[in-house]
Each structure stands twice: as C-alpha cells, then as structure tokens.
Design an enzyme around this catalytic site. Structure first.
Site, PDB file in Angstrom:
ATOM      1  N   CYS A   9      -2.141  -0.903   7.453  1.00 18.42           N
ATOM      2  CA  CYS A   9      -1.459   0.390   7.382  1.00 18.42           C
ATOM      3  C   CYS A   9      -1.692   1.211   8.640  1.00 18.42           C
ATOM      4  O   CYS A   9      -0.787   1.892   9.122  1.00 18.42           O
ATOM      5  CB  CYS A   9      -1.898   1.156   6.139  1.00 18.42           C
ATOM      6  SG  CYS A   9      -1.318   0.395   4.607  1.00 18.42           S
TER       7      CYS A   9
ATOM      8  N   CYS B  78      -6.069   1.153   5.559  1.00 21.71           N
ATOM      9  CA  CYS B  78      -6.612  -0.141   5.960  1.00 21.71           C
ATOM     10  C   CYS B  78      -6.069  -0.467   7.351  1.00 21.71           C
ATOM     11  O   CYS B  78      -5.223   0.260   7.884  1.00 21.71           O
ATOM     12  CB  CYS B  78      -6.206  -1.218   4.952  1.00 21.71           C
ATOM     13  SG  CYS B  78      -4.454  -1.668   5.046  1.00 21.71           S
TER      14      CYS B  78
ATOM     15  N   GLU C 101       0.906   3.861   1.921  1.00 22.64           N
ATOM     16  CA  GLU C 101       1.432   4.205   3.237  1.00 22.64           C
ATOM     17  C   GLU C 101       2.646   3.334   3.568  1.00 22.64           C
ATOM     18  O   GLU C 101       3.644   3.814   4.115  1.00 22.64           O
ATOM     19  CB  GLU C 101       0.370   4.001   4.329  1.00 22.64           C
ATOM     20  CG  GLU C 101      -0.910   4.755   4.104  1.00 22.64           C
ATOM     21  CD  GLU C 101      -1.969   3.939   3.375  1.00 22.64           C
ATOM     22  OE1 GLU C 101      -3.144   4.009   3.773  1.00 22.64           O
ATOM     23  OE2 GLU C 101      -1.634   3.234   2.389  1.00 22.64           O
TER      24      GLU C 101
ATOM     25  N   HIS D  91       0.832  -1.199   0.000  1.00 21.48           N
ATOM     26  CA  HIS D  91       0.000   0.000   0.000  1.00 21.48           C
ATOM     27  C   HIS D  91       0.867   1.249   0.000  1.00 21.48           C
ATOM     28  O   HIS D  91       2.044   1.211   0.361  1.00 21.48           O
ATOM     29  CB  HIS D  91      -0.924  -0.012   1.207  1.00 21.48           C
ATOM     30  CG  HIS D  91      -2.026  -1.009   1.081  1.00 21.48           C
ATOM     31  ND1 HIS D  91      -3.016  -1.132   2.023  1.00 21.48           N
ATOM     32  CD2 HIS D  91      -2.302  -1.925   0.125  1.00 21.48           C
ATOM     33  CE1 HIS D  91      -3.865  -2.079   1.647  1.00 21.48           C
ATOM     34  NE2 HIS D  91      -3.442  -2.582   0.498  1.00 21.48           N
TER      35      HIS D  91
END
Length: 160
Positions: free
Chosen positions: A120, A117, A91, A89
């Site tokens: 993260c 999410c 992040e 992801h």
C-alpha cells in the site's frame, strides 16, 4: 444557558478535522469482510472526501467468512504473505474507487486507522498522496522506510 453559551459549548466539543476524518475511517472499517483486522481509509483533499475503502475481497467474490482465511489457517503473522490473501487492503480499495470514478487524488491526504503495509505504501507514493495520517501501528519496517524516503508527510493520529 444563553444561545451564545450553547454555541460556544458546541464549538468546544466540535471535533478537529483530523478527528472527524479518522472517525469516518473507523466507521468505514466496520464494512470489512476480513476476519483478522478491520481497516478503513478515507482520501481527502481540501477537506472534502474523495474516496473511501475498507479491507475485503473483490466485488462479487465470496467473503472470507465463507471460504476461510488461508493466512489464518497457515498461521501467517501480520505483515507477511499478503499475496495469499483473498482481500484487498483499505488503501487499495480507496485508490481503486477513485480510479474507477475518475477522481484525481494527487496532492490529497489519506486517513487510515492502521499504518500502511509496504504494498500500500508503494501505491500511495505513486498515486501522489501528499500526507498519510494513521492511527495504529503495523509490523512493516520497509513500508515506513519507503514512505520516509518518498517525502510524503507521515503522521500518527493524535486524538488530543
């Protein structure tokens, strides 16, 4: 128009810091290799950019456009089964970029064009991020519960 009027017009149209950094997060997202969602993240401290990240496969690996998206093939809904995705992801990539180059991000702010999410969220908590500003919702209630419990300031981007 006088110089003063031109200067004032410029100041009136100048983006706020939130608008500026969120626009950069959107631009970072254009580098995505994900077939499902384009996400960008910008980590900022004292109004200075420390790291950026977008969602995609690890460096040197084949992109999902070449291999196909397993989550798509299996019909996995958003917010579920992250472990079978080839990509990281936005992040995560921003945090890894900072770690790789020895950049201290404790006490910083992260701008993300999509809500984090749960995976993260846990990483952002442990990284010492003090504020998360995001634009689009994501179907992950546990992430929101953990972030609220952590005391990290969480704010939906308001583009005024």
């Amino acid at each position: 128009m006088t110089n003063a009027e031109t200067a004032q017009t410029h100041l009136d149209t100048r983006p706020s810091w939130d608008e500026y950094f969120m626009k950069l997060a959107e631009e970072v997202a254009t580098r995505t290799t994900c077939m499902r969602r384009a996400v960008g993240a910008v980590i900022v401290k004292d109004r200075r950019i420390l790291a950026t990240g977008y969602n995609g496969v690890p460096t040197g690996l084949r992109h999902c456009a070449e291999t196909g998206c397993l989550r798509e093939q299996l019909g996995v809904p958003s917010g579920q089964r992250h472990e079978i995705c080839r990509g990281l992801h936005a992040e995560q990539n921003a945090l890894l970029q900072a770690a790789r180059y020895g950049i201290n991000i404790e006490g910083s702010v992260i701008y993300i064009n999509t809500q984090p999410c749960v995976v993260c969220a846990k990483m952002l908590i442990n990284a010492g991020i003090k504020e998360i500003i995001y634009k689009n919702p994501y179907p992950d209630e546990l992430a929101m519960e953990l972030l609220e419990e952590s005391g990290i300031a969480l704010r939906v981007f308001d583009h005024e």
